[in-house]
Design a protein around this motif. Sequence first.
Motif, PDB file in Angstrom:
ATOM      1  N   LEU A 221       0.812  -1.212   0.000  1.00 35.63           N
ATOM      2  CA  LEU A 221       0.000   0.000   0.000  1.00 35.63           C
ATOM      3  C   LEU A 221       0.848   1.266   0.000  1.00 35.63           C
ATOM      4  CD1 LEU A 221      -2.801  -0.952   2.562  1.00 35.63           C
ATOM      5  CD2 LEU A 221      -2.915  -1.028   0.070  1.00 35.63           C
ATOM      6  N   SER A 222       2.044   1.194   0.555  1.00 35.10           N
ATOM      7  CA  SER A 222       2.886   2.389   0.645  1.00 35.10           C
ATOM      8  C   SER A 222       3.668   2.658  -0.622  1.00 35.10           C
ATOM      9  CB  SER A 222       3.858   2.250   1.827  1.00 35.10           C
ATOM     10  OG  SER A 222       4.703   1.136   1.649  1.00 35.10           O
ATOM     11  N   GLY A 223       3.570   1.791  -1.620  1.00 34.22           N
ATOM     12  CA  GLY A 223       4.252   2.027  -2.886  1.00 34.22           C
ATOM     13  C   GLY A 223       5.563   1.280  -2.964  1.00 34.22           C
ATOM     14  N   HIS A 224       5.966   0.954  -4.167  1.00 32.78           N
ATOM     15  CA  HIS A 224       7.171   0.162  -4.377  1.00 32.78           C
ATOM     16  C   HIS A 224       8.393   1.059  -4.458  1.00 32.78           C
ATOM     17  CE1 HIS A 224       4.895  -3.578  -6.046  1.00 32.78           C
ATOM     18  NE2 HIS A 224       4.504  -3.203  -4.860  1.00 32.78           N
ATOM     19  N   LYS A 225       8.968   1.364  -3.315  1.00 37.71           N
ATOM     20  CA  LYS A 225      10.190   2.146  -3.280  1.00 37.71           C
ATOM     21  C   LYS A 225      11.387   1.232  -3.499  1.00 37.71           C
ATOM     22  CE  LYS A 225       7.755   5.736  -2.259  1.00 37.71           C
ATOM     23  NZ  LYS A 225       7.480   6.741  -3.298  1.00 37.71           N
ATOM     24  N   ALA A 226      12.245   1.607  -4.437  1.00 34.31           N
ATOM     25  CA  ALA A 226      13.353   0.728  -4.814  1.00 34.31           C
ATOM     26  C   ALA A 226      14.274   0.487  -3.627  1.00 34.31           C
ATOM     27  CB  ALA A 226      14.142   1.351  -5.969  1.00 34.31           C
ATOM     28  N   GLY A 227      14.666  -0.754  -3.460  1.00 31.18           N
ATOM     29  CA  GLY A 227      15.627  -1.094  -2.434  1.00 31.18           C
ATOM     30  C   GLY A 227      15.029  -1.662  -1.164  1.00 31.18           C
ATOM     31  N   TRP A 228      13.701  -1.534  -0.970  1.00 32.64           N
ATOM     32  CA  TRP A 228      13.087  -2.018   0.258  1.00 32.64           C
ATOM     33  C   TRP A 228      12.432  -3.361   0.008  1.00 32.64           C
ATOM     34  CZ3 TRP A 228      13.330  -0.802   5.236  1.00 32.64           C
ATOM     35  CH2 TRP A 228      13.904   0.420   5.565  1.00 32.64           C
ATOM     36  N   THR A 229      12.744  -4.317   0.841  1.00 34.41           N
ATOM     37  CA  THR A 229      12.139  -5.634   0.816  1.00 34.41           C
ATOM     38  C   THR A 229      11.631  -5.973   2.206  1.00 34.41           C
ATOM     39  OG1 THR A 229      14.240  -6.720   1.317  1.00 34.41           O
ATOM     40  CG2 THR A 229      13.707  -6.402  -1.015  1.00 34.41           C
ATOM     41  N   LEU A 230      10.838  -7.012   2.285  1.00 34.24           N
ATOM     42  CA  LEU A 230      10.331  -7.439   3.582  1.00 34.24           C
ATOM     43  C   LEU A 230      11.474  -7.887   4.482  1.00 34.24           C
ATOM     44  CD1 LEU A 230       7.859  -7.947   5.340  1.00 34.24           C
ATOM     45  CD2 LEU A 230       7.681 -10.222   4.321  1.00 34.24           C
ATOM     46  N   ARG A 231      12.455  -8.554   3.906  1.00 35.09           N
ATOM     47  CA  ARG A 231      13.616  -8.983   4.690  1.00 35.09           C
ATOM     48  C   ARG A 231      14.378  -7.781   5.232  1.00 35.09           C
ATOM     49  NH1 ARG A 231      16.956 -13.196   5.722  1.00 35.09           N
ATOM     50  NH2 ARG A 231      19.171 -12.703   5.972  1.00 35.09           N
ATOM     51  N   ARG A 232      14.533  -6.742   4.412  1.00 32.68           N
ATOM     52  CA  ARG A 232      15.239  -5.560   4.881  1.00 32.68           C
ATOM     53  C   ARG A 232      14.463  -4.862   5.996  1.00 32.68           C
ATOM     54  NH1 ARG A 232      17.960  -1.551   0.638  1.00 32.68           N
ATOM     55  NH2 ARG A 232      19.133  -3.480   0.384  1.00 32.68           N
ATOM     56  N   LEU A 233      13.146  -4.869   5.887  1.00 31.48           N
ATOM     57  CA  LEU A 233      12.336  -4.286   6.955  1.00 31.48           C
ATOM     58  C   LEU A 233      12.542  -5.039   8.267  1.00 31.48           C
ATOM     59  CD1 LEU A 233      10.041  -2.401   7.971  1.00 31.48           C
ATOM     60  CD2 LEU A 233       8.436  -4.159   7.215  1.00 31.48           C
ATOM     61  N   MET A 234      12.510  -6.366   8.210  1.00 31.06           N
ATOM     62  CA  MET A 234      12.707  -7.156   9.426  1.00 31.06           C
ATOM     63  C   MET A 234      14.121  -6.978   9.973  1.00 31.06           C
ATOM     64  SD  MET A 234       9.810  -8.390   9.988  1.00 31.06           S
ATOM     65  CE  MET A 234      10.367  -9.319  11.413  1.00 31.06           C
ATOM     66  N   MET A 235      15.097  -6.878   9.089  1.00 25.49           N
ATOM     67  CA  MET A 235      16.460  -6.632   9.551  1.00 25.49           C
ATOM     68  C   MET A 235      16.558  -5.280  10.243  1.00 25.49           C
ATOM     69  SD  MET A 235      18.684  -8.118   6.340  1.00 25.49           S
ATOM     70  CE  MET A 235      20.205  -7.427   7.005  1.00 25.49           C
ATOM     71  N   GLY A 236      15.858  -4.271   9.681  1.00 27.33           N
ATOM     72  CA  GLY A 236      15.855  -2.956  10.310  1.00 27.33           C
ATOM     73  C   GLY A 236      15.230  -2.994  11.695  1.00 27.33           C
ATOM     74  N   LYS A 237      14.153  -3.780  11.854  1.00 27.46           N
ATOM     75  CA  LYS A 237      13.525  -3.909  13.165  1.00 27.46           C
ATOM     76  C   LYS A 237      14.481  -4.538  14.170  1.00 27.46           C
ATOM     77  CE  LYS A 237       9.452  -5.842  12.963  1.00 27.46           C
ATOM     78  NZ  LYS A 237       8.520  -5.011  13.763  1.00 27.46           N
ATOM     79  N   VAL A 238      15.156  -5.607  13.764  1.00 26.97           N
ATOM     80  CA  VAL A 238      16.061  -6.305  14.676  1.00 26.97           C
ATOM     81  C   VAL A 238      17.258  -5.431  15.026  1.00 26.97           C
ATOM     82  CG1 VAL A 238      17.585  -8.295  14.905  1.00 26.97           C
ATOM     83  CG2 VAL A 238      15.332  -8.574  13.885  1.00 26.97           C
TER      84      VAL A 238
END
Length: 290
Positions: free
Chosen positions: A77-94
């Motif tokens: 929903l937030s749009g496909h911004k280049a470079g962001w993946t679900l794995r990168r989001l989880m890594m950022g959280k950790v």
Amino acid sequence: MLLIGSAFVLAACLGLFVILGLVKAPEEPLAVLHRVKSMSRGEGAEIFSKGDSDSLGRLRIVTVPTLIERAERNIKLSGHKAGWTLRRLMMGKVVAATVVGFILATYWLAQPSGQRFTLFLLGTLVAFFFPDIWLNSRAKERQEQIVRELPDTLDQTVIAIESGLSFEGALQRVAATGTGPLAEEFTRTLQDMQLGMSRRAAYNSLADRTSAEDLKRFCKQITQAEEFGVSIAQVVRNLAKEMRLKRKYRAEEIAQKIPVKMIFPLATCFMPVLFIIILFPVGYGLAQQF
């Protein structure tokens, strides 16, 4: 004691990174070259790809499936911004939770107390869930912008159709000259159809990528018009008129809510000061008499 505790916490953080697979061996030169060539061909340019949740690996143990599904939906929903993946989001959280937790743990070990330990727990939790909160706000902001842009975009589409363009041609012209998330979504939908996807499938995909009910209704009526042979130009014209009325009613609703929203700041900020100014001379005079 502080140095020993800090070293222990740092070792625990490094062990967590190794367990979750965040620390990996360097890539081989050939693998790096292959990845660069793939990116140059346009592969992996989107935030999300199908089966992106399968790439989490060991990161799945730090959250629940419901939050993973919500994160996938919010990223879409937030749009496909280049470079962001679900794995990168989880890594950022950790990583965020680990860094903040290490700092607050060091602060707690410097002078152990219940308040500092509570601060350590709350700060770590906030750092872990902050990326989710930020992503959710970005998704809502983008969908609200789509709702605001839809009436004007439909009006422009109607004008382009009346000038002699086909529906897809008018939509392509509006998407090419427009800016914002709605133009991006229409551009992607037209690209899907150019790649061989049927009109029905392309607009159903557009409806799946948004939570805006007005845009979902637009996609549904376009597919129904194609199915029953109704003039798409007339459907768009009626939708544009209806969207203008809904935007007017929405603005009136927001305006009517303003007096209610002003009660709380008036009651908590303005009225007490006003009472003090009015009653202080009376109280001061009574105090002087006694």
